[in-house]
Design an enzyme around this catalytic site. Structure first.
Site: not given
Ligand code: PSU
Ligand code: MN
Length: 308
Positions: A26, A160
């Protein structure tokens, strides 16, 4: 109406045409998950780890409105340094295309594009989930609904504790997404090897995980799989230290009214500052560890597919 095909790099197109192992990666982790230059070094390092383990890396993003699978180095550099890049989940892709924007793709958008490209395995650090306080805010990441409808196996280091881990696991159960811990009975919590919750399933080899994936798809379930790979022991953080840091960051986000798509990037950035870079170091180690497992799964899965 036919489904749109994203633009594949030559290397990725050749590997897919030959039925070879490919691992999707990603790009929101580059644009919104880590600071420069650690984000660029990590993106390049993760691609190397995938190659070293026998598969072709396919980093996915939107570049000037084009859906791209497999990026050049200068494109990774642009994403790593750009300040105006969008964070795109699956629902944001069409508008980014119309507007000619560049975007980091979240787990949800990356799964969708990987699936359109014909890539079955995807490595990242952490997936989004059910946020703490979701009973008030309704903040549940689109990553979870995507896992419930797109056939990608996502390798992560668990979830996390910026999130409500128990509710995240419940949500995945509702979505019929198998949660498989690699070499562990416990579901890992990203920075630490255990979240205090058991994983639904344990498998101990990449080959067994590939077999489970294959059967899961042959059953026509139509859903993804979440593979939870604990952070390497040597890189894991002290649970009490990281829990306090996360709690401080969550309180601060709440006090400042930060929500919706800004919440996860804010928390990641703040935790990195508060931990004086320790969280970032752990993050880099676990992403590479996930990339290695995903590549080994992809090699095994390509073998299974070749046999039908
Ligand atoms: N958790 C991490 N690092 C990240 C993300 C999540 O430790 O970079 C990023 C990923 O791309 C994940 C996104 O898909 O955040 C989720 O965002 P939201 O909680 O807004 O759906
Ligand atoms: Mn959200």
């Amino acid at each position: 109406m036919s489904l749109l095909k994203p633009q594949l790099s030559r290397e990725v197109a050749d590997a897919l045409a030959a039925g070879g192992p490919v691992v999707a990666l990603e790009s929101t982790i580059i644009t919104h998950g880590m600071p420069y230059p650690a984000n660029l070094e990590t993106a390049l390092g993760v691609e190397t780890v995938v190659r070293d383990n026998g598969a072709v890396p396919a980093t996915i993003a939107v570049i000037n409105g084009a859906l791209r699978v497999g990026l050049e180095r200068d494109e990774l550099e642009m994403l790593a340094q750009a300040k105006d890049v969008v964070k795109a989940s699956g629902r944001d892709l069409a508008v980014a295309m119309v507007r000619g924007q560049s975007a980091g793709t979240t787990v949800s958008a990356t799964m969708l594009l990987a699936d359109l490209a014909g890539i079955d395995i995807f490595a990242t650090g952490g997936v989004g989930g059910v946020h703490r306080g979701a009973e008030q805010t309704f903040d549940i990441s689109a990553d979870l609904t995507e896992l419930g409808r797109t056939r990608t196996a996502v390798v992560c280091a668990g979830v996390k504790s910026i999130l409500d881990i128990a509710k995240t696991l419940e949500y995945l159960e509702t979505q019929r997404v198998p949660v498989i811990a690699y070499g562990s009975d416990d579901f890992p919590a990203f920075f630490t090897r255990s979240s205090g919750f058991k994983a639904d399933h344990r498998l101990d080899t990449p080959e067994d995980i590939a077999k489970a994936m294959h059967l899961h798809h042959q059953l026509g379930t139509g859903t993804g799989l979440l593979i939870a790979n604990p952070i390497p022991e040597a890189a894991a953080l002290q649970p009490s230290f990281i829990d306090n840091t996360i709690a401080d960051a969550v309180r601060e986000a709440d006090a400042r009214g930060i929500g919706r798509k800004d919440l996860t990037p804010f928390l990641l950035g703040r935790i990195n500052e508060l931990s004086k870079g320790k969280s970032l170091e752990a993050n880099i180690a676990l992403v590479k560890n996930n990339a290695a497992l995903a590549a080994r799964m992809a090699v095994a899965y390509a073998g299974l597919r070749a046999r039908g």
